[in-house]
Motif scaffolding. Structure first.
Motif, PDB file in Angstrom:
ATOM      1  N   TYR A   1     -19.985 -53.265 -63.366  1.00  0.00           N
ATOM      2  CA  TYR A   1     -19.205 -52.233 -63.647  1.00  0.00           C
ATOM      3  C   TYR A   1     -19.590 -50.398 -62.956  1.00  0.00           C
ATOM      4  O   TYR A   1     -20.883 -50.643 -62.756  1.00  0.00           O
ATOM      5  N   THR A   2     -18.692 -50.383 -62.569  1.00  0.00           N
ATOM      6  CA  THR A   2     -18.774 -48.585 -62.476  1.00  0.00           C
ATOM      7  C   THR A   2     -18.102 -47.793 -63.020  1.00  0.00           C
ATOM      8  O   THR A   2     -17.907 -48.126 -63.899  1.00  0.00           O
ATOM      9  N   MET A   3     -18.763 -46.588 -62.953  1.00  0.00           N
ATOM     10  CA  MET A   3     -18.825 -45.230 -63.589  1.00  0.00           C
ATOM     11  C   MET A   3     -17.616 -44.322 -62.677  1.00  0.00           C
ATOM     12  O   MET A   3     -17.084 -43.507 -62.190  1.00  0.00           O
ATOM     13  N   GLU A   4     -16.805 -45.675 -62.111  1.00  0.00           N
ATOM     14  CA  GLU A   4     -15.536 -44.354 -61.899  1.00  0.00           C
ATOM     15  C   GLU A   4     -14.907 -44.251 -62.451  1.00  0.00           C
ATOM     16  O   GLU A   4     -14.480 -43.968 -63.366  1.00  0.00           O
ATOM     17  N   PRO A   5     -13.542 -43.032 -61.657  1.00  0.00           N
ATOM     18  CA  PRO A   5     -12.861 -41.899 -63.048  1.00  0.00           C
ATOM     19  C   PRO A   5     -11.975 -43.103 -63.953  1.00  0.00           C
ATOM     20  O   PRO A   5     -11.481 -44.135 -63.377  1.00  0.00           O
ATOM     21  N   PRO A   6     -12.541 -42.852 -64.927  1.00  0.00           N
ATOM     22  CA  PRO A   6     -11.428 -43.136 -66.226  1.00  0.00           C
ATOM     23  C   PRO A   6      -9.900 -43.048 -66.294  1.00  0.00           C
ATOM     24  O   PRO A   6      -9.754 -42.494 -65.363  1.00  0.00           O
ATOM     25  N   GLY A   7      -9.456 -43.934 -66.963  1.00  0.00           N
ATOM     26  CA  GLY A   7      -8.186 -44.307 -66.794  1.00  0.00           C
ATOM     27  C   GLY A   7      -7.212 -44.513 -67.454  1.00  0.00           C
ATOM     28  O   GLY A   7      -8.017 -45.568 -68.640  1.00  0.00           O
ATOM     29  N   TYR A   8      -5.787 -45.069 -67.123  1.00  0.00           N
ATOM     30  CA  TYR A   8      -4.897 -45.138 -68.232  1.00  0.00           C
ATOM     31  C   TYR A   8      -3.178 -45.250 -67.178  1.00  0.00           C
ATOM     32  O   TYR A   8      -4.008 -44.664 -66.280  1.00  0.00           O
ATOM     33  N   LEU A   9      -2.124 -46.015 -67.363  1.00  0.00           N
ATOM     34  CA  LEU A   9      -0.990 -46.209 -67.494  1.00  0.00           C
ATOM     35  C   LEU A   9       0.165 -45.908 -67.516  1.00  0.00           C
ATOM     36  O   LEU A   9      -0.168 -45.441 -69.070  1.00  0.00           O
ATOM     37  N   LEU A  10       1.075 -44.767 -67.112  1.00  0.00           N
ATOM     38  CA  LEU A  10       2.115 -44.162 -67.793  1.00  0.00           C
ATOM     39  C   LEU A  10       3.188 -45.650 -66.612  1.00  0.00           C
ATOM     40  O   LEU A  10       3.393 -45.719 -66.161  1.00  0.00           O
ATOM     41  N   HIS A  11       3.821 -45.500 -67.905  1.00  0.00           N
ATOM     42  CA  HIS A  11       5.371 -46.684 -68.100  1.00  0.00           C
ATOM     43  C   HIS A  11       6.015 -45.292 -67.394  1.00  0.00           C
ATOM     44  O   HIS A  11       6.868 -45.218 -69.668  1.00  0.00           O
TER      45      HIS A  11
END
Length: 277
Positions: free
Chosen positions: A236-246
Motif C-alpha cells: 500500500y502507499t500513502m497517496e492522497p486520501p479521497g472519496y467519490l461524489l455522485h
C-alpha cells in the motif's frame, strides 16, 4: 441529489494504527469534517465496506464514535474485514434499515434498497464469511433480479464491496468478486443501471461491466499500490486520501473524485473581466 461514497476505512479499536503505520482514525476524522463542509450539503453518505480492520466490537465502537458527527444520512455496507453481526449490533438502533435488512435473510446478509433523490440504490452484500474474496450467491442474485425488474422505470445504482472486474493489480484481482459472470448475466437481462460502485481496491478505477460503468472508490486512508506485475507484492502507499461524489445532474449520474486535505487556492482565472496572464 449529491451523495458521497467513502470506503475502506479500516478503523481499529483504541485508535491503533493499521499495519502499525496508518492512522486511520485521524484520517477518517478529516474525511468527516470535509464531508460536513460540503456546499451544497450532502443528501447522503454511502460507506461501501471494510469499515473496520478486524470487525471486532471495539473496532465498531470507535467507528460509531468517529462517524457520529456526520451530518448527512449514512448508509452502511459490510466488507470482507467486517463482521455483519457486530455491524448491525453497533449501528442497528440508529440505522434501523440494517436490522430490517438482516432480518430478511436467513444467512444474515446486509443487503437492502433505498431511494436517494431520484436514484434507487441497491446495496449488495458480497461478503463470504472468513474469506477475503467476494461472492453473490444464487439467493442474493435472485433478489437483485427481482429488484431490477421492480425498478425498471427509475435510475438505479448498484453498490457492492468487491469489484466485479479485473483491474490488473494481481493480488487484489485474486480476491475480487469470484462469480462476476453470473452477476453480469443478471444485469444483461435488464435495462442498463446508471452505475456500479465498489470499494475494496483503495483506488479509483473504472471499467465497463454489464452494459454500464463500474468504478471503485479511493480510501480516506491508505491506497493500494499501483503495480501491474502479475506477481506484484500486496503493498500500500500513502497517496492522497479521497472519496467519490455522485451527483444527479442534467438527468444523468455524474461522478467526481475528491481529495481530502488542504491545498492552495482556489484562485481567480480573471481580474476585472480579463484573463490573468
Amino acid at each position: 441529489m449529491l451523495m458521497a461514497q467513502i470506503s475502506d476505512l479500516h478503523i481499529k479499536a483504541e485508535r491503533r494504527k493499521a499495519y502499525g503505520r496508518v492512522d486511520t482514525a485521524t484520517m477518517l476524522e478529516a474525511c468527516v469534517a470535509q464531508l460536513n463542509a460540503h456546499t451544497p450539503v450532502l443528501d447522503a453518505v454511502l460507506a461501501t465496506g471494510d469499515l473496520t480492520d478486524h470487525g471486532t466490537a471495539g473496532d465498531f465502537a470507535l467507528l460509531n464514535e468517529l462517524l457520529a458527527p456526520l451530518k448527512a444520512p449514512l448508509w452502511l455496507m459490510p466488507g470482507n474485514h467486517d463482521d455483519r453481526r457486530v455491524l448491525v449490533d453497533t449501528f442497528g438502533d440508529a440505522h434501523p434499515y440494517l436490522r430490517a435488512a438482516q432480518a430478511q435473510w436467513p444467512d444474515g446478509f446486509v443487503q437492502y434498497r433505498t431511494d436517494i433523490g431520484p436514484l434507487r440504490v441497491l446495496a449488495l452484500d458480497t461478503v463470504v464469511h472468513g474469506q477475503s474474496h467476494g461472492l453473490l450467491c444464487d439467493t442474493r442474485l435472485h433478489w437483485l433480479d427481482a429488484e431490477l425488474t421492480a425498478a425498471a422505470d427509475r435510475p438505479v445504482m448498484l453498490a457492492l464491496h468487491h469489484a466485479p472486474f479485473a483491474t490488473g493489480i494481481g493480488h487484489m484481482d485474486g480476491i475480487g468478486l469470484h462469480n462476476a459472470a453470473a452477476f453480469e448475466a443478471v444485469l444483461r437481462r435488464h435495462p442498463p443501471v446508471h452505475r456500479i460502485v465498489c470499494g475494496h481496491l483503495h483506488r479509483p478505477i473504472q471499467a465497463l461491466f454489464g452494459g454500464t460503468l463500474a468504478m471503485t472508490c479511493p480510501s480516506p486512508a491508505h491506497q493500494v499500490a499501483l503495480d501491474f506485475r502479475a506477481d506484484g507484492p500486496d503493498n500500500y502507499t500513502m497517496e492522497p486520501p479521497g472519496y467519490l461524489l455522485h451527483g444527479w445532474i442534467g438527468g444523468r449520474l455524474v461522478t467526481h473524485q475528491a481529495v481530502i486535505g488542504q491545498f492552495d487556492g482556489p484562485y481567480f482565472f480573471r481580474e476585472d473581466g480579463a484573463l490573468l496572464d
